[in-house]
Design an enzyme around this catalytic site. Structure first.
Site, PDB file in Angstrom:
ATOM      1  CD1 TRP A 150      47.084  67.700  46.483  1.00 40.02           C
ATOM      2  CD2 TRP A 150      47.161  66.721  44.488  1.00 40.02           C
ATOM      3  NE1 TRP A 150      46.728  66.382  46.646  1.00 40.02           N
ATOM      4  CE2 TRP A 150      46.766  65.763  45.445  1.00 40.02           C
ATOM      5  CE3 TRP A 150      47.271  66.327  43.138  1.00 40.02           C
ATOM      6  CZ2 TRP A 150      46.484  64.436  45.102  1.00 40.02           C
ATOM      7  CZ3 TRP A 150      46.998  65.011  42.810  1.00 40.02           C
ATOM      8  CH2 TRP A 150      46.608  64.084  43.787  1.00 40.02           C
ATOM      9  CG  HIS A 164      50.022  65.164  48.674  1.00 41.00           C
ATOM     10  ND1 HIS A 164      49.417  64.338  47.771  1.00 41.00           N
ATOM     11  CD2 HIS A 164      51.229  65.477  48.105  1.00 41.00           C
ATOM     12  CE1 HIS A 164      50.205  64.151  46.725  1.00 41.00           C
ATOM     13  NE2 HIS A 164      51.304  64.830  46.902  1.00 41.00           N
ATOM     14  NE  ARG A 190      46.165  69.851  49.183  1.00 41.26           N
ATOM     15  CZ  ARG A 190      45.396  68.784  49.249  1.00 41.26           C
ATOM     16  NH1 ARG A 190      44.133  68.877  48.909  1.00 41.26           N
ATOM     17  NH2 ARG A 190      45.883  67.632  49.638  1.00 41.26           N
ATOM     18  CD  GLN A 204      47.294  65.229  53.462  1.00 44.31           C
ATOM     19  OE1 GLN A 204      48.387  64.812  53.096  1.00 44.31           O
ATOM     20  NE2 GLN A 204      46.261  65.361  52.647  1.00 44.31           N
ATOM     21  CB  VAL A 247      46.082  54.578  45.516  1.00 47.37           C
ATOM     22  CG1 VAL A 247      46.987  54.923  46.674  1.00 47.37           C
ATOM     23  CG2 VAL A 247      45.052  55.654  45.254  1.00 47.37           C
ATOM     24  CB  ALA A 293      49.334  54.810  50.633  1.00 44.60           C
TER      25      ALA A 293
END
Ligand code: PHE
Length: 325
Positions: A150, A164, A190, A204, A247, A293
């Site tokens: 990122w 994000h 970004r 997003q 995740v 997620a």
């Protein structure tokens, strides 16, 4: 004949005239072939040359006077009435241009509506974030190579433009107990060079569903339902293993339109099962909840839906592009 009296009478009558048809009657009366003046001219033929010259000159002056009176009156009546004469109420009106929603807003509304049908609540979060929520709480510590995923616009005092919508996972879980299912639509930023697939700002839709019996199967089902809904069944979905620090396991979702089977797969979201560390961070009891997620790229969906091959069109105020939606 008393020409002065005639002129006076003509002038008085003309000043009372209010429309062109009355003026025409006036003209016939004072300047027409049977007018007093014309008859006066006719009577000259029996006069001597001397008399004729005399009276003729006077009568001519009177005629010039009356004629100019007529012209002036005509002009003033016409300019006063032009407006009404040429106003045609039966003509079709000019079309007034109508505003409309931006293509990203249209697609965003579609996405939100599809998730709402499946019971997801809509939550919003801040575009200016702290380093903690954007990175550390998501298992992306300072100096960790994962931060390279990122490129960040840094602000002062550890603040940044969120890269994000995932920081809202932490913010929401800090304040709410499961079970819940939410989506977080919003703008992200970004610090990247732009190309046809990348912009320095984009949208997003984050998703987070936590309950006591959630698996990847739930995620697959829900995402397939939503994508089918958005693309009216004309889409094929592919899941691919991937890595995100927050995740485990992580995956990415690609889609392809059914009517373009030879086209390229396009990546539309990152996703996965919420990492147990995040539940610890927000102080949920151990081993009690599971969740999935995801982060869906809105511009990507819009590009596929409308067949747009360059993401930079969306933030370019080119009316020829925007008018098409
Ligand atoms: N936040 C990730 C990104 O922007 C996407 C993501 C969201 C991945 C949620 C996993 C879970 O790339």
């Amino acid at each position: 004949m008393d020409l002065d009296a005639l002129k006076k009478r003509a002038q008085e009558e003309s000043s009372a005239i209010k429309n062109l048809s009355d003026l025409e009657k006036w003209r016939v009366k004072y300047l027409g072939r049977k007018s007093e003046l014309s008859l006066f001219f006719d009577s000259f033929k029996n006069l001597s040359l001397e008399d004729r010259k005399n009276k003729g000159a006077q009568a001519n002056k009177a005629r010039i006077f009356l004629t100019s009176l007529y012209e002036q009156k005509k002009k003033s009546l016409e300019s006063a009435t032009t407006h009404f004469h040429f106003f045609d109420i039966t003509r079709p009106g000019k079309k007034i241009p109508k505003g409309h929603l931006h293509p990203i807003t249209l697609v965003l509304n579609d996405i939100i509506r599809s998730f709402e049908k499946l019971g997801f609540a809509v939550v919003l979060g801040p575009e200016i974030e702290t380093e903690y929520y954007n990175f550390d709480a998501l298992r992306i510590p300072r100096n960790h190579p994962a931060r390279d995923m990122w490129d960040t616009f840094w602000l002062q005092k550890g603040l940044l433009l969120r890269t994000h919508t995932s920081p809202m996972q932490i913010r929401y879980m800090e304040k709410h107990e499961p079970p819940f299912r939410i989506i977080v639509p919003g703008k992200c930023f970004r610090f990247e060079a732009t190309d046809s697939r990348h912009e320095f700002q984009f949208h997003q839709v984050e998703g987070l569903m936590v309950d006591d019996n959630i698996s990847l199967a739930n995620f697959k089902f829900i995402i397939e339902e939503v994508l089918k809904d958005i693309f009216k069944n004309q889409v094929t979905v592919r899941f691919r293993p991937s890595y995100f620090p927050f995740v485990s396991p992580g995956l990415e979702v690609d889609i392809k339109l059914k009517n373009k089977p030879r086209g390229q797969w396009l990546e539309v979201m990152g996703a996965g099962m919420v990492h147990p560390d995040l539940f610890d961070t927000v102080k949920y009891p151990k081993n009690m909840w599971q969740g999935f997620a995801f982060g869906l790229g809105v511009e990507r969906i819009a590009m596929i839906k409308y067949g747009i091959d360059d993401i930079r069109f969306f933030f370019n105020p080119d009316i020829r592009f925007l008018e098409q939606f």
